[in-house]
Motif scaffolding. Sequence first.
Motif, PDB file in Angstrom:
ATOM      1  N   VAL A 249      13.213  15.115  12.660  1.00 29.26           N
ATOM      2  CA  VAL A 249      12.707  16.412  12.214  1.00 29.26           C
ATOM      3  C   VAL A 249      13.871  17.353  11.919  1.00 29.26           C
ATOM      4  O   VAL A 249      14.826  17.411  12.686  1.00 29.26           O
ATOM      5  N   PHE A 250      13.759  18.084  10.808  1.00 29.63           N
ATOM      6  CA  PHE A 250      14.768  19.102  10.497  1.00 29.63           C
ATOM      7  C   PHE A 250      14.075  20.402  10.076  1.00 29.63           C
ATOM      8  O   PHE A 250      13.239  20.395   9.178  1.00 29.63           O
ATOM      9  N   PHE A 251      14.444  21.486  10.741  1.00 31.89           N
ATOM     10  CA  PHE A 251      13.911  22.799  10.374  1.00 31.89           C
ATOM     11  C   PHE A 251      14.869  23.461   9.373  1.00 31.89           C
ATOM     12  O   PHE A 251      16.007  23.775   9.730  1.00 31.89           O
ATOM     13  N   PRO A 252      14.420  23.668   8.140  1.00 38.10           N
ATOM     14  CA  PRO A 252      15.313  24.246   7.132  1.00 38.10           C
ATOM     15  C   PRO A 252      15.504  25.761   7.283  1.00 38.10           C
ATOM     16  O   PRO A 252      14.723  26.423   7.969  1.00 38.10           O
ATOM     17  N   ASN A 253      16.551  26.260   6.628  1.00 35.65           N
ATOM     18  CA  ASN A 253      16.824  27.702   6.527  1.00 35.65           C
ATOM     19  C   ASN A 253      17.045  28.360   7.886  1.00 35.65           C
ATOM     20  O   ASN A 253      16.528  29.441   8.153  1.00 35.65           O
ATOM     21  N   GLN A 254      17.823  27.681   8.736  1.00 38.70           N
ATOM     22  CA  GLN A 254      18.075  28.208  10.085  1.00 38.70           C
ATOM     23  C   GLN A 254      19.397  28.967  10.192  1.00 38.70           C
ATOM     24  O   GLN A 254      19.714  29.499  11.245  1.00 38.70           O
ATOM     25  N   GLY A 255      20.195  28.980   9.140  1.00 42.78           N
ATOM     26  CA  GLY A 255      21.499  29.644   9.209  1.00 42.78           C
ATOM     27  C   GLY A 255      21.371  31.129   9.522  1.00 42.78           C
ATOM     28  O   GLY A 255      20.300  31.722   9.376  1.00 42.78           O
ATOM     29  N   GLU A 256      22.472  31.713   9.923  1.00 36.92           N
ATOM     30  CA  GLU A 256      22.476  33.098  10.414  1.00 36.92           C
ATOM     31  C   GLU A 256      21.851  34.080   9.426  1.00 36.92           C
ATOM     32  O   GLU A 256      21.106  34.968   9.811  1.00 36.92           O
ATOM     33  N   ASN A 257      22.181  33.924   8.141  1.00 36.30           N
ATOM     34  CA  ASN A 257      21.653  34.861   7.151  1.00 36.30           C
ATOM     35  C   ASN A 257      20.449  34.304   6.406  1.00 36.30           C
ATOM     36  O   ASN A 257      20.062  34.825   5.372  1.00 36.30           O
ATOM     37  N   GLN A 258      19.897  33.233   6.939  1.00 36.27           N
ATOM     38  CA  GLN A 258      18.756  32.619   6.263  1.00 36.27           C
ATOM     39  C   GLN A 258      17.447  33.039   6.919  1.00 36.27           C
ATOM     40  O   GLN A 258      17.423  33.429   8.074  1.00 36.27           O
ATOM     41  N   ARG A 259      16.354  32.918   6.148  1.00 28.60           N
ATOM     42  CA  ARG A 259      15.098  33.549   6.560  1.00 28.60           C
ATOM     43  C   ARG A 259      14.314  32.779   7.606  1.00 28.60           C
ATOM     44  O   ARG A 259      13.402  33.320   8.219  1.00 28.60           O
ATOM     45  N   GLY A 260      14.611  31.487   7.811  1.00 28.26           N
ATOM     46  CA  GLY A 260      13.829  30.672   8.744  1.00 28.26           C
ATOM     47  C   GLY A 260      12.903  29.734   8.000  1.00 28.26           C
ATOM     48  O   GLY A 260      12.731  29.829   6.780  1.00 28.26           O
TER      49      GLY A 260
END
Length: 341
Positions: A242-253
């Motif tokens: 499983v991978f949760f996308p858009n987890q970076g600091e400036n990303q929306r989730g």
Amino acid sequence: MKKIIYFLIICTFFSCVSNEKKINEVNLYSQRHYAVDKLQYKNFEKLTGIKVNVIKANADELIERLKNEGNNSPADLFVTVDAGKLYKASDMGLLQKISSDIINSNVNNALKDKNGFWIPITYRARILVYSNERVNKDELSTYEDLVNEKWKGRILVRSSSNAYNQALMSSIVANNGSEASIKWSKGLVSNFARDPKGSDRDQVKAIAAGQGDIAIVNSYYIGLLLTSEKSEEINAGKAVSVFFPNQGENQRGSHINISGIGLAKNSPNKENAIKLMEYLTSETGQKTYVNNSYEYPANSNVSPSEIVQSWGEFKIDQLDLNMLGKYRDQAIRIFDETGWK
Ligand code: FE
């Protein structure tokens, strides 16, 4: 004369009985399609004596039915797997506001409808799963990155007629704008491993069979595969991570959606309908969901199942979930324009 009197007495008696015996029930129009639902309603019936009647169909069919039945509709509750369809039903004037202190305190504030027309019962993330053999976790990052050339011929996803994809695209439009979404869709289509077909589970099975390397699916299907009675499904679940996308600091989730319920405008059994929603959002009801359907709980006092917890916590895209309905038509146009079948 005597006969007539007897006849009248008997009629009065039966009409009294039949009045008192007005069936204690609640009527659901439901888009949900999971084994847990039967269990949930059976438990509620045992607890309250209120019979739960379910009519199952897709959300648009149920909305059409509610509209056509108008004031005479027997429906009490409209149950969906998509906030967008609840938004649509409320926009069409088919729902009434839900007022219950119990539901209000049961349900996580972040998942609520600001307008009060629907309540969440669970939520789910539309995540990426990747082949344990052919993809390294570090290669993955965002939904946006799926258009990268390195994924050419490797991405699996179901058809654009599916509500989960429509909601995902609506979230992309709401977050990135129309032009960027068209570009994204074109890029994604050109990276498809095959023409879209099958269910979310089928995409995972296709990874296990080597037909592609990354799939866009709803989170709970991985739990359902891993706990399946079929060894083919367990193996498919085990072949991916499983991978949760858009987890970076400036990303929306990661994009989430709710499964939720609206109270029909003309609900004939409103009291029972409220009771059922109170039960489904209670700790008991929520534990039944998380441990059987592997969805995330709408009630923060309940933890996800162990399998789901093993994937770790993730940042959620905070987009107002009604936007999944508001941008739906635009999302569908983009699918058509860009050849996402
Ligand atoms: Fe589903």
